[in-house]
Motif scaffolding. Structure first.
Motif, PDB file in Angstrom:
ATOM      1  N   GLU A   1       2.207   0.978   3.896  1.00 16.65           N
ATOM      2  CA  GLU A   1       1.440   1.611   2.831  1.00 16.65           C
ATOM      3  C   GLU A   1       1.708   3.110   2.769  1.00 16.65           C
ATOM      4  OE1 GLU A   1      -1.399   1.494   6.393  1.00 16.65           O
ATOM      5  OE2 GLU A   1       0.231   0.297   5.542  1.00 16.65           O
ATOM      6  N   GLU A   2       1.691   3.645   1.557  1.00 20.73           N
ATOM      7  CA  GLU A   2       1.853   5.088   1.389  1.00 20.73           C
ATOM      8  C   GLU A   2       0.534   5.773   1.703  1.00 20.73           C
ATOM      9  OE1 GLU A   2       3.319   6.015  -2.472  1.00 20.73           O
ATOM     10  OE2 GLU A   2       5.022   4.650  -2.328  1.00 20.73           O
ATOM     11  N   ASP A   3       0.613   6.834   2.534  1.00 16.30           N
ATOM     12  CA  ASP A   3      -0.585   7.596   2.894  1.00 16.30           C
ATOM     13  C   ASP A   3      -0.600   8.879   2.059  1.00 16.30           C
ATOM     14  OD1 ASP A   3      -2.706   8.896   3.998  1.00 16.30           O
ATOM     15  OD2 ASP A   3      -1.925   8.927   6.053  1.00 16.30           O
ATOM     16  N   TRP A   4      -1.520   8.961   1.106  1.00 14.75           N
ATOM     17  CA  TRP A   4      -1.537  10.123   0.216  1.00 14.75           C
ATOM     18  C   TRP A   4      -1.938  11.401   0.948  1.00 14.75           C
ATOM     19  CZ3 TRP A   4      -6.250  12.567  -1.587  1.00 14.75           C
ATOM     20  CH2 TRP A   4      -7.432  11.958  -1.136  1.00 14.75           C
TER      21      TRP A   4
ATOM     22  N   GLN B   1      -7.476  -1.561   4.708  1.00 14.83           N
ATOM     23  CA  GLN B   1      -7.920  -0.880   3.498  1.00 14.83           C
ATOM     24  C   GLN B   1      -6.846  -0.911   2.413  1.00 14.83           C
ATOM     25  OE1 GLN B   1     -10.952   0.462   2.542  1.00 14.83           O
ATOM     26  NE2 GLN B   1      -9.842   0.602   0.595  1.00 14.83           N
ATOM     27  N   TYR B   2      -5.580  -0.800   2.801  1.00 15.17           N
ATOM     28  CA  TYR B   2      -4.500  -0.806   1.809  1.00 15.17           C
ATOM     29  C   TYR B   2      -4.447  -2.126   1.050  1.00 15.17           C
ATOM     30  CZ  TYR B   2      -1.587  -3.644   4.954  1.00 15.17           C
ATOM     31  OH  TYR B   2      -1.093  -4.646   5.746  1.00 15.17           O
ATOM     32  N   VAL B   3      -4.812  -3.232   1.728  1.00 13.54           N
ATOM     33  CA  VAL B   3      -4.850  -4.528   1.059  1.00 13.54           C
ATOM     34  C   VAL B   3      -5.994  -4.542   0.041  1.00 13.54           C
ATOM     35  CG1 VAL B   3      -5.096  -7.023   1.351  1.00 13.54           C
ATOM     36  CG2 VAL B   3      -3.883  -5.680   3.075  1.00 13.54           C
TER      37      VAL B   3
ATOM     38  N   GLY C   1       6.468  -6.951  10.311  1.00 16.16           N
ATOM     39  CA  GLY C   1       5.856  -8.250  10.043  1.00 16.16           C
ATOM     40  C   GLY C   1       4.597  -8.085   9.227  1.00 16.16           C
ATOM     41  N   GLN C   2       4.113  -9.204   8.644  1.00 20.18           N
ATOM     42  CA  GLN C   2       2.883  -9.177   7.863  1.00 20.18           C
ATOM     43  C   GLN C   2       2.206 -10.531   7.975  1.00 20.18           C
ATOM     44  OE1 GLN C   2       0.129  -8.065   6.832  1.00 20.18           O
ATOM     45  NE2 GLN C   2       0.906  -6.638   5.260  1.00 20.18           N
ATOM     46  N   GLN C   3       0.864 -10.529   7.967  1.00 20.15           N
ATOM     47  CA  GLN C   3       0.103 -11.766   8.050  1.00 20.15           C
ATOM     48  C   GLN C   3       0.338 -12.615   6.800  1.00 20.15           C
ATOM     49  OE1 GLN C   3      -1.781 -12.616  10.920  1.00 20.15           O
ATOM     50  NE2 GLN C   3      -0.506 -10.899  11.549  1.00 20.15           N
ATOM     51  N   SER C   4       0.479 -13.917   7.012  1.00 22.39           N
ATOM     52  CA  SER C   4       0.818 -14.818   5.902  1.00 22.39           C
ATOM     53  C   SER C   4      -0.230 -14.782   4.803  1.00 22.39           C
ATOM     54  CB  SER C   4       0.980 -16.246   6.421  1.00 22.39           C
ATOM     55  OG  SER C   4      -0.185 -16.677   7.110  1.00 22.39           O
ATOM     56  N   GLU C   5      -1.519 -14.700   5.182  1.00 22.41           N
ATOM     57  CA  GLU C   5      -2.552 -14.725   4.151  1.00 22.41           C
ATOM     58  C   GLU C   5      -2.483 -13.513   3.238  1.00 22.41           C
ATOM     59  OE1 GLU C   5      -4.751 -13.386   7.996  1.00 22.41           O
ATOM     60  OE2 GLU C   5      -3.071 -14.677   7.423  1.00 22.41           O
ATOM     61  N   VAL C   6      -2.011 -12.382   3.765  1.00 22.98           N
ATOM     62  CA  VAL C   6      -1.863 -11.173   2.953  1.00 22.98           C
ATOM     63  C   VAL C   6      -0.749 -11.380   1.929  1.00 22.98           C
ATOM     64  CG1 VAL C   6      -1.238  -8.720   2.993  1.00 22.98           C
ATOM     65  CG2 VAL C   6      -2.754  -9.657   4.756  1.00 22.98           C
ATOM     66  N   LEU C   7       0.364 -11.948   2.365  1.00 24.28           N
ATOM     67  CA  LEU C   7       1.474 -12.186   1.444  1.00 24.28           C
ATOM     68  C   LEU C   7       1.109 -13.226   0.386  1.00 24.28           C
ATOM     69  CD1 LEU C   7       4.548 -12.193   3.864  1.00 24.28           C
ATOM     70  CD2 LEU C   7       3.635 -10.311   2.493  1.00 24.28           C
TER      71      LEU C   7
END
Length: 724
Positions: A489-492, A542-544, A506-512
């Protein structure tokens, strides 16, 4: 389904005591324990002999003594050929419904021993468990077993080599001529037992493991359904039944059975190939059972009318059987029925809706969507069963929905096949259930399956419970980098952008799956998804949540109890989110406004300049400290930085400035949230907490299901969305 017990009571053939624990056979004057499972089968068989086979009650004796050497045993039922009951004609051996295949074969041996021990010429043996029947012609002069498709009805001398024909009830009845039977509608419990016992019969001998046996049984159920759907003339026999060969045609008992089995195998194989031509996705491989094993399965299912059996009953039977087999190793593929029903009930799915489950498991969500449309159809055509014109309108109403608008993706091939069969059991809807990774692109799915329906931006509803906790790694799945939520995620509030690849490891499957579902939905389409609460509460997610706000109007959040998935082997606290996809221009406007807020807040706070100033101050103070210590200790700058004293001082310095930065960031974040709340569109969100959802942690039913009440209110809220 004929209620033999009730008819038997009305005709005075049987009666019960007040609590139905004792049954009395009125003509015979015998009273028995009706709680005994075998007694229930015996009572049913006794009544069938009278009501279906037309034998007078005075020719039937129950619990007939049979002398076996020094022992006296009892034959369950003997039907006699004379009024004095001196010439036994038919001997019936009754076993409980749950009898295994091996025990059933033992019962056949026992029945034969009784037949040979009884005086006179017993001509027929009927062995039954209520759900499996085998009939034999007895010849005491030869130790052979000539299997028949049935026993003769009263007054019938010659038996046909098959029992079940289409439209049997409409055929003319003639004295002395055999009456055929049509297939019977049975209840859920009976059908579940048949599925289970047929499955056990396939693997109990060790030739197949339970998983392979399940697949093979699936194929034969498919053949059974296909046989029922074939057009037939009145009186034409069904193919999915045991059709015998007469002794005249083949005298040798062993050869006769082999020929019967080969004939049955060829008929079943033809059914399978005929059905597979229409949908090659259902089963890709051939039937791998021996002809004898096929005969065993057919013996459990040949009499059943799956097509006419109530949809909910046969669906529950298959799911119960499937669940009892799979749930131990594949519990994650089963979303509890109460949650599925709640989700589908509240959504305004109609026959025009295009519906998808991107991780469909055993097909529960798809089945409920199909049944919802079917119920919608019956609201419009309530008399369809008795009105050909209404039926002609009703059938395409839901069948077209099942064939063209209902889609499912399941990564596990065995579960995918089970889902397809589940849909077939429910009268179609399997065509668009595919075996695939649900996270690959729509182009990849279309290329692999040839199914053009899996198109991004075309679905009205997605209803799904994605797998939780699987970590999709870039090194294993190259598609991770194609996902927005697969990127860091981009941090402003970051001062310097990090160079290089910004794909996560990696990323959690439910997020994808959230993003995949967003891509499949059309604008205004709705997603109902079960998600772990960590996505809603963890600061690291939070980014999700921010991305969810940009992509969707959050319609509702319904919290499930901790025990919601405990019976399926999962203890993750979860909620059901109902989300409505924003139009693209609205999402772009939200993202633009947020970027504008961020830029203005950074500018007003002179954030970059302050961070640069603090960085310079830190470096200046560090230099002054080193110079001071150098003049005192006469050490090099590098040596000084390695001293414990300097490290402790430097840690305090960095902590001081880190606190300043955190305070500034906190102020900016608070200002950002306040600005967002003030200037971005505000809307109501339906929130609810369900503590009792109709079952406990073990899966046992409870008296209360709060989802029913929540569902009614949420349904009203969703309907009102267009007015908000």
């Amino acid at each position: 389904m004929k209620d033999y017990i009730q008819i038997g009571i009305e005709k005075g053939l049987i009666s019960f005591n007040e609590d139905k624990s004792r049954i009395k056979y009125c003509y015979q004057g015998k009273e028995r324990n009706y709680n005994n499972p075998e007694e229930k089968v015996q009572a049913l068989t006794f009544l069938q002999l009278i009501l279906d086979y037309n034998y007078p009650v005075y020719l039937i004796r129950l619990f007939v003594p049979v002398t076996m050497g020094s022992e006296v045993k009892e034959a369950d039922i003997v039907v006699y050929g004379d009024e004095l009951c001196l010439r036994p004609l038919i001997l019936v051996e009754c076993k409980k419904q749950e009898v295994s295949e091996a025990e059933f074969q033992q019962a056949i041996n026992q029945a034969y021993s009784y037949a040979f021990a009884l005086p006179g010429e017993v001509k027929y043996v009927w062995v039954t468990s209520g759900i499996k029947n085998e009939y034999f012609e007895v010849d005491k002069t030869q130790n052979t077993r000539n299997q028949l498709p049935d026993i003769p009805q009263y007054g019938v001398q010659e038996i046909a080599n098959y029992k079940y024909v289409y439209g049997a009830e409409h055929l003319p009845k003639e004295d002395g001529k055999q009456r055929f039977f049509d297939l019977s509608v049975i209840d859920q419990a009976d059908l579940t037992r048949r599925f289970k016992q047929a499955h056990e019969a396939l693997w109990a001998g060790g030739q197949l493991n339970p998983s392979e046996a399940f697949d093979e049984l699936d194929k034969l159920i498919f053949c059974k359904i296909w046989d029922e759907r074939k057009p037939r003339k009145m009186g034409e026999p069904y193919d999915f039944q045991i059709i015998t060969i007469s002794k005249k045609e083949e005298k040798d008992e062993h050869k006769r059975r082999l020929k019967e089995n080969d004939n049955l195998y060829n008929r079943v194989k033809a059914l399978y190939e005929e059905g597979r031509k229409r949908d090659a996705e259902v089963f890709r491989d051939n039937i791998r059972l021996t002809p004898e094993k096929i005969r065993t399965v057919v013996s459990y299912l040949e009499s059943v009318n799956l097509g006419e059996t109530d949809l909910d009953s046969k669906g529950r039977a298959f799911e119960t059987f499937m669940g009892s087999f799979f749930r131990g190793n594949f519990g994650q593929y089963f979303t509890p029925r109460e949650i599925v029903k709640f989700i589908v009930d509240v959504l305004p799915i109609t026959h025009d809706s295009k519906v998808l489950d991107t991780s469909c498991g055993s097909g529960g969500f798809l089945l409920y969507a199909l049944n919802k449309v079917r119920n919608e159809a019956t609201d419009y055509y309530p008399n369809y069963k008795n009105d050909a014109k209404q039926y002609a309108k009703w059938f395409p109403y839901w069948h077209d929905f099942a064939e063209k608008n209902l889609y499912g993706i399941e990564i596990n091939e065995q579960i995918s096949r089970a889902a397809k069969m589940n849909m077939i059991i429910h009268d179609d809807g399997h065509t668009n259930v595919i075996t695939s990774d649900g996270l690959v692109s729509d182009a990849a799915i279309k290329e692999r399956t040839g199914n053009k329906g899996f198109e991004y931006g075309t679905f009205d509803f997605i209803i799904t419970n994605p797998p939780f906790g699987s970590n999709i790694r870039q090194t294993e799945q190259a598609y991770l980098k194609t996902y927005q939520l697969g990127k860091k995620e981009e941090d402003w509030l970051a001062v310097k952008a990090k160079a290089g690849d910004n794909t996560r490891d990696g990323q959690q499957s439910e997020v994808l799956f959230i993003e995949q579902d967003y891509l499949f939905l059309k604008e205004g389409g709705m997603l109902a998804i079960v998600l772990p609460d960590g996505i809603l509460t963890n600061s690291s997610m939070q980014y999700v949540r921010t991305q969810l706000e940009d992509w969707f109007r959050i319609v509702a959040v319904v919290s499930m109890p901790q025990t919601a998935f405990a019976a399926n082997g999962a203890g993750v606290k979860s909620s059901v989110l109902f989300l409505k996809k924003w139009p693209k221009d609205h999402t772009e406007e939200l993202e633009s406004k947020k970027k504008s807020f961020e830029a203005k807040l950074l500018k007003d706070a002179d954030y970059i300049a302050k961070r640069d100033l603090w960085d310079r101050e830190i470096r200046q103070k560090q230099k002054e400290k080193v110079d001071s210590l150098k003049s005192h200790d006469l050490k090099s700058a590098t040596a000084i930085k390695q001293t414990q004293a300097y490290k402790e001082w430097n840690a305090e310095l960095l902590a001081e400035y880190a606190a300043k930065i955190d305070d500034l960031k906190s102020t900016l974040i608070d200002n950002y949230l306040a600005r967002k709340q003030k200037e971005l569109p505000d809307y109501p969100i339906f929130m609810a907490i369900a503590e009792d959802i109709g079952y406990d942690a073990t899966g046992k039913k409870t008296a209360v299901n709060e989802l029913d009440i929540i569902g009614e209110e949420l349904k009203k809220f969703i309907i009102s969305l267009d007015r908000i």
